[in-house]
Write an enzyme that holds these catalytic residues in place. Sequence first.
Site, PDB file in Angstrom:
ATOM      1  N   TYR A  47       0.700  -1.101   0.390  1.00 41.11           N
ATOM      2  CA  TYR A  47      -0.265  -0.031   0.303  1.00 41.11           C
ATOM      3  C   TYR A  47       0.593   1.574  -0.224  1.00 41.11           C
ATOM      4  O   TYR A  47       2.194   1.437   0.834  1.00 41.11           O
ATOM      5  CB  TYR A  47      -0.845  -0.333   1.189  1.00 41.11           C
ATOM      6  CG  TYR A  47      -2.136  -0.448   0.956  1.00 41.11           C
ATOM      7  CD1 TYR A  47      -3.058   1.064  -0.190  1.00 41.11           C
ATOM      8  CD2 TYR A  47      -3.253  -1.257   1.143  1.00 41.11           C
ATOM      9  CE1 TYR A  47      -4.112   0.975  -0.220  1.00 41.11           C
ATOM     10  CE2 TYR A  47      -4.315  -1.858   1.042  1.00 41.11           C
ATOM     11  CZ  TYR A  47      -5.138  -0.655  -0.093  1.00 41.11           C
ATOM     12  OH  TYR A  47      -6.503  -0.866  -0.582  1.00 41.11           O
ATOM     13  N   GLU A  49      -1.193   4.767  -0.640  1.00 37.64           N
ATOM     14  CA  GLU A  49      -1.311   6.090  -1.248  1.00 37.64           C
ATOM     15  C   GLU A  49      -0.216   6.947  -0.997  1.00 37.64           C
ATOM     16  O   GLU A  49      -0.197   7.146   0.510  1.00 37.64           O
ATOM     17  CB  GLU A  49      -2.481   6.244  -0.764  1.00 37.64           C
ATOM     18  CG  GLU A  49      -3.472   4.885  -0.622  1.00 37.64           C
ATOM     19  CD  GLU A  49      -5.280   5.021   0.016  1.00 37.64           C
ATOM     20  OE1 GLU A  49      -5.057   5.978   1.475  1.00 37.64           O
ATOM     21  OE2 GLU A  49      -5.823   4.396   0.164  1.00 37.64           O
ATOM     22  N   ASP A 193      -5.616  14.312 -25.487  1.00 37.39           N
ATOM     23  CA  ASP A 193      -5.004  12.788 -24.848  1.00 37.39           C
ATOM     24  C   ASP A 193      -4.359  11.830 -26.429  1.00 37.39           C
ATOM     25  O   ASP A 193      -5.452  11.568 -27.042  1.00 37.39           O
ATOM     26  CB  ASP A 193      -6.634  11.925 -24.802  1.00 37.39           C
ATOM     27  CG  ASP A 193      -7.039  11.067 -24.413  1.00 37.39           C
ATOM     28  OD1 ASP A 193      -5.761   9.817 -24.578  1.00 37.39           O
ATOM     29  OD2 ASP A 193      -7.940  10.255 -24.176  1.00 37.39           O
ATOM     30  N   THR A 219      -2.695   6.921 -22.774  1.00 33.92           N
ATOM     31  CA  THR A 219      -2.482   5.546 -22.157  1.00 33.92           C
ATOM     32  C   THR A 219      -0.787   4.981 -22.001  1.00 33.92           C
ATOM     33  O   THR A 219      -0.524   5.771 -22.643  1.00 33.92           O
ATOM     34  CB  THR A 219      -3.169   4.104 -22.701  1.00 33.92           C
ATOM     35  OG1 THR A 219      -2.994   4.260 -24.037  1.00 33.92           O
ATOM     36  CG2 THR A 219      -4.570   4.698 -21.769  1.00 33.92           C
ATOM     37  N   LYS A 222      -0.551   1.446 -25.532  1.00 32.03           N
ATOM     38  CA  LYS A 222      -1.128   0.442 -26.883  1.00 32.03           C
ATOM     39  C   LYS A 222       0.552   1.087 -28.170  1.00 32.03           C
ATOM     40  O   LYS A 222       1.246   0.253 -27.250  1.00 32.03           O
ATOM     41  CB  LYS A 222      -2.310   2.456 -27.049  1.00 32.03           C
ATOM     42  CG  LYS A 222      -2.942   2.082 -26.527  1.00 32.03           C
ATOM     43  CD  LYS A 222      -4.383   3.036 -27.264  1.00 32.03           C
ATOM     44  CE  LYS A 222      -5.507   2.095 -26.111  1.00 32.03           C
ATOM     45  NZ  LYS A 222      -5.781   3.424 -25.704  1.00 32.03           N
ATOM     46  N   ARG A 228      -0.630  -2.581 -19.229  1.00 30.62           N
ATOM     47  CA  ARG A 228      -2.173  -1.642 -19.264  1.00 30.62           C
ATOM     48  C   ARG A 228      -2.136  -0.237 -18.252  1.00 30.62           C
ATOM     49  O   ARG A 228      -1.490  -1.025 -17.072  1.00 30.62           O
ATOM     50  CB  ARG A 228      -3.406  -2.373 -18.890  1.00 30.62           C
ATOM     51  CG  ARG A 228      -4.240  -2.284 -19.572  1.00 30.62           C
ATOM     52  CD  ARG A 228      -5.099  -3.745 -19.251  1.00 30.62           C
ATOM     53  NE  ARG A 228      -4.969  -4.271 -20.716  1.00 30.62           N
ATOM     54  CZ  ARG A 228      -5.134  -3.736 -21.956  1.00 30.62           C
ATOM     55  NH1 ARG A 228      -6.105  -2.824 -21.950  1.00 30.62           N
ATOM     56  NH2 ARG A 228      -5.218  -4.149 -22.716  1.00 30.62           N
TER      57      ARG A 228
HETATM   58  N1  DSN Z   1     -10.868   3.012 -27.053  1.00 34.34           N
HETATM   59  C1  DSN Z   1     -10.421   2.091 -26.833  1.00 34.34           C
HETATM   60  C2  DSN Z   1      -9.800   1.691 -28.177  1.00 34.34           C
HETATM   61  O1  DSN Z   1      -8.727   2.572 -28.755  1.00 34.34           O
HETATM   62  O2  DSN Z   1      -9.050   1.246 -28.426  1.00 34.34           O
HETATM   63  C3  DSN Z   1      -9.568   2.536 -25.781  1.00 34.34           C
HETATM   64  O3  DSN Z   1     -10.814   2.693 -24.640  1.00 34.34           O
END
Ligand code: DSN
Length: 426
Positions: A47, A49, A193, A219, A222, A228
Amino acid sequence: MQRDTLIFNLIRKELERQRNGIELIASENFTSVQVMEAMGTVPTNKYAEGYPGKRYYGGCEVVDEIENIAIDRLKQIFRASWANVQPHSGAQANTAVFLACLKPGDKILGLDLSMGGHLTHGSPANFSGKYYQALFYGVDRETGLVDYEQLERTARAEKPKMIICGASAYSRDWDYKRIRAVADEIGALVLADIAHPAGLIAKGVLNDPFDHCHIVTSTTHKTLRGPRGGVIMLRNDFENPFGIKDPKGNTRLMSSLLDLAVFPGMQGGPLEHVIAAKAVSFGEILTDEFLQYQKQVQLNAQAMAKAFVARGYNLISGGTDNHLMLIDLRNKNITGKKAQESLDKAHITLNKNSVPFDDKSPFITSGIRVGVPAITTRGLKEANMEPVVDLIDKVLMNAEDENMISSVKQEVKTLMDLFPLYPELG
Ligand code: DSN
């Protein structure tokens, strides 16, 4: 404790599925083995936090070091002055930004989900569309490019507090400078984003949003090819222009408000094992090898787009600058749903996707989204794109022919056996 063979057998089965198929989901990738190793380690027990040096638990000295390395590496990758690596996902990262910058009911302006945008950019089905007044811009019907004039018109008329750029199904680069110019006119913040193209941006293959956008989220799994998760970054820090203060009523810099929004605003304990894996992947991103990878992603996407166009497929915007393409299948007489299901049977994985001005529901759709990050990680090059498109075309043109699909499945396995995935895992 008895070994859970049920679950471990299923994990093994998933490994074989990933090995045998052609993975074309634009938001997926294959992390390195060391990234996965880091995820399955003891920081999961901890933990922590709070933030390095300011935790609510004892014994955080080691995870502090891990988290600081992750932050430093991420800052180095994007030449950022501040970063938060705790968001559990891209959606959490965006939630924290809204929490730090806006009050419920404030107007936000994002790319419509049906035009390639993302749920968290104001969709009525998402918190962003429920707690904020969401306005949208789209893409031009003819060119398939972001309709910057519509964006500017809506921004000037409605004066949103935040303009969001970024998409999950848009194959072209962004004019961040133009968006910032109209945001400055109306006193709005710009959030980029970059979840999808982050890897290409990290290595300078696409335009850099940081010079023009106040806040950047992403993210990490990707095109960045990490575990993730999500991150938030600032190149330049600044005071919230809308008077949002910390819970004690003090004015703070945005970096501090964003930290407070992630924790305690929205999340509890950070996933320090995932942060360790993020740190490992950030180290990989800093290498020249990763630059070569991103260049190959772009080359592969362009070669694949050319092969689709040569077979009469209608690509939105006619091609791609990044790692993906969006294909309108209406001239091919097959829905996105049927295409996805038929390709799945042949072990070619992608997702159905609405296309701009779609006349079908999001459950059916007229299109598919195709991405190359994962197959590029496996080692496929431009010359392999034509055969891959050929296999896709065979399935789509013979979607009722189970024998044909079965023979394509064999061809898929033969091709992918040439590009071993995780040989280290046996
Ligand atoms: N929108 C999803 C994708 O691009 O697969 C990810 O949140």
